[in-house]
Design a protein around this motif. Structure first.
Motif, PDB file in Angstrom:
ATOM      1  N   LEU A 160       1.306  -1.304   0.111  1.00  0.00           N
ATOM      2  CA  LEU A 160      -0.068  -0.722   0.447  1.00  0.00           C
ATOM      3  C   LEU A 160       0.966   1.269   0.044  1.00  0.00           C
ATOM      4  N   LYS A 161       2.174   1.072   1.364  1.00  0.00           N
ATOM      5  CA  LYS A 161       2.403   2.631   0.779  1.00  0.00           C
ATOM      6  C   LYS A 161       3.119   2.583  -0.126  1.00  0.00           C
ATOM      7  N   LYS A 162       4.047   1.914  -0.646  1.00  0.00           N
ATOM      8  CA  LYS A 162       5.166   2.200  -1.437  1.00  0.00           C
ATOM      9  C   LYS A 162       4.106   2.266  -2.638  1.00  0.00           C
ATOM     10  N   TYR A 163       2.771   2.074  -2.703  1.00  0.00           N
ATOM     11  CA  TYR A 163       2.461   2.261  -4.506  1.00  0.00           C
ATOM     12  C   TYR A 163       1.541   3.603  -4.172  1.00  0.00           C
ATOM     13  N   LEU A 164       1.174   4.072  -2.598  1.00  0.00           N
ATOM     14  CA  LEU A 164       1.247   5.675  -2.667  1.00  0.00           C
ATOM     15  C   LEU A 164       2.520   6.282  -2.276  1.00  0.00           C
ATOM     16  N   ARG A 165       3.068   6.499  -2.204  1.00  0.00           N
ATOM     17  CA  ARG A 165       4.373   7.133  -2.478  1.00  0.00           C
ATOM     18  C   ARG A 165       4.645   7.470  -4.146  1.00  0.00           C
ATOM     19  N   LEU A 166       4.945   6.048  -5.011  1.00  0.00           N
ATOM     20  CA  LEU A 166       4.576   6.409  -6.118  1.00  0.00           C
ATOM     21  C   LEU A 166       4.259   7.392  -6.756  1.00  0.00           C
ATOM     22  N   TYR A 167       2.783   7.339  -6.459  1.00  0.00           N
ATOM     23  CA  TYR A 167       1.400   8.233  -6.844  1.00  0.00           C
ATOM     24  C   TYR A 167       1.986   9.327  -6.438  1.00  0.00           C
ATOM     25  N   GLY A 168       3.027   9.628  -5.210  1.00  0.00           N
ATOM     26  CA  GLY A 168       2.627  11.284  -4.639  1.00  0.00           C
ATOM     27  C   GLY A 168       1.323  11.460  -3.441  1.00  0.00           C
ATOM     28  N   VAL A 169       0.935  10.033  -3.258  1.00  0.00           N
ATOM     29  CA  VAL A 169       0.263  10.529  -2.108  1.00  0.00           C
ATOM     30  C   VAL A 169       0.643  10.137  -0.319  1.00  0.00           C
TER      31      VAL A 169
END
Length: 300
Positions: free
Chosen positions: A78-87
């Protein structure tokens, strides 16, 4: 035939208390039933739908638009991908931990006891481990633990022994072979319930579901804004216990920690004391919902 009928749809979406400009995550996209309703309530907000299943990815194409982004990944990242989208922070997270009807009804996926098919059970078709691997390679004591803990099977020891004896003469490859191999272990009159427990144990192990759930819950608490909501629908006591403990104490085992002044140190507060369960109408229309429990928590 519909892909999947979402369980506790109104209740779960209501529990998210959606703000039209908010950022929401559906960590179990599946057939997109919950996501479609969430997305329809957003104006300038954004919804990210996570799923590791290629079939779910195809379903997501129907929703692609200005408010929705599909993420092909297990929710443990979850966190890894949200970081990828700048969230950095989100307003709400929804998790429906059930297997979709589509997965159950596709015989070659190996999730259902009703069909013959390969012993597969991977949620992610690119995953390495299958149910066949587990049944043919795990040591007897590991199978015993697996059936006992994840399946809550009463005669787990006998079942493990039976599997090991049967596979010595023939590799277990199909659901039919497996059911035949363990027929002597099935309690009279309760065969279906027993098989469901055994299949649950295998599915949880194949997909490392309990560990993934723990990782997702911890990350959810980290990315939710204060006042943000976590909404989880679970279908068996193992998952529900994890979710309940985490909401209550911020941990999976043991009591809540307190600071020097005796204040509880935990990230979430339960919104509903008791879990919300399906209405009589829903139970009648969708018997898959019978074991569903919905828990809602708010970030402190």
């Amino acid at each position: 035939m519909e892909y999947h009928r979402p369980v506790l749809l109104q209740e779960s979406v209501e529990a998210l208390a959606i703000k039209p400009k908010g950022i929401y995550i559906d960590v179990t996209f599946g057939g997109g039933g919950h996501s479609a309703v969430i997305a329809s309530k957003l104006t300038t907000g954004r919804l990210y739908g996570f799923d590791q299943d290629t079939d779910a990815e195809k379903q997501a194409e129907k929703l692609e638009g200005s408010t929705f982004t599909f993420v092909k990944s297990n929710f443990r990242y979850l966190k890894k991908y949200l970081r990828l989208y700048g969230v950095k922070q989100v307003d709400g997270i929804l998790a429906d931990l059930g297997v979709s009807s589509h997965q159950f009804n596709t015989s070659e996926r190996g999730f259902s006891t009703r069909f013959d098919g390969p012993l597969d059970m991977r949620m992610d078709k690119d995953g390495q481990k299958t149910a066949k691997d587990i049944l043919n390679t795990y040591a007897e004591e590991d199978l015993h633990k697996l059936f006992g803990i994840y399946g809550e099977v009463k005669n787990a020891k006998t079942l493990a022994r039976t599997v090991v004896l049967k596979r010595a003469s023939q590799e277990l490859e199909t659901i039919g072979q497996f059911k035949e191999a363990i027929a002597s272990c099935l309690p009279k009159g309760k065969e279906n319930k027993y098989l469901a427990q055994v299949f649950q144990a295998l599915r949880l192990e194949v997909n490392d579901e309990m560990k993934a759930l723990e990782e997702m819950l911890v990350q959810s608490a980290e990315v939710l804004k204060p006042g943000g909501r976590l909404v989880v629908i679970s279908y068996h006591s193992l998952e529900d216990r994890l979710v309940k403990n985490f909401i209550r104490t911020g941990k999976f085992f043991g009591d809540v920690e307190k600071d020097f002044f005796g204040n509880e140190k935990k990230p979430l507060e339960a919104v509903n004391r008791k879990p919300i369960t399906p209405s009589a109408v829903e139970l009648q229309e969708n018997n898959r919902s019978r074991s569903a429990k919905l828990r809602v928590a708010e970030k402190l």
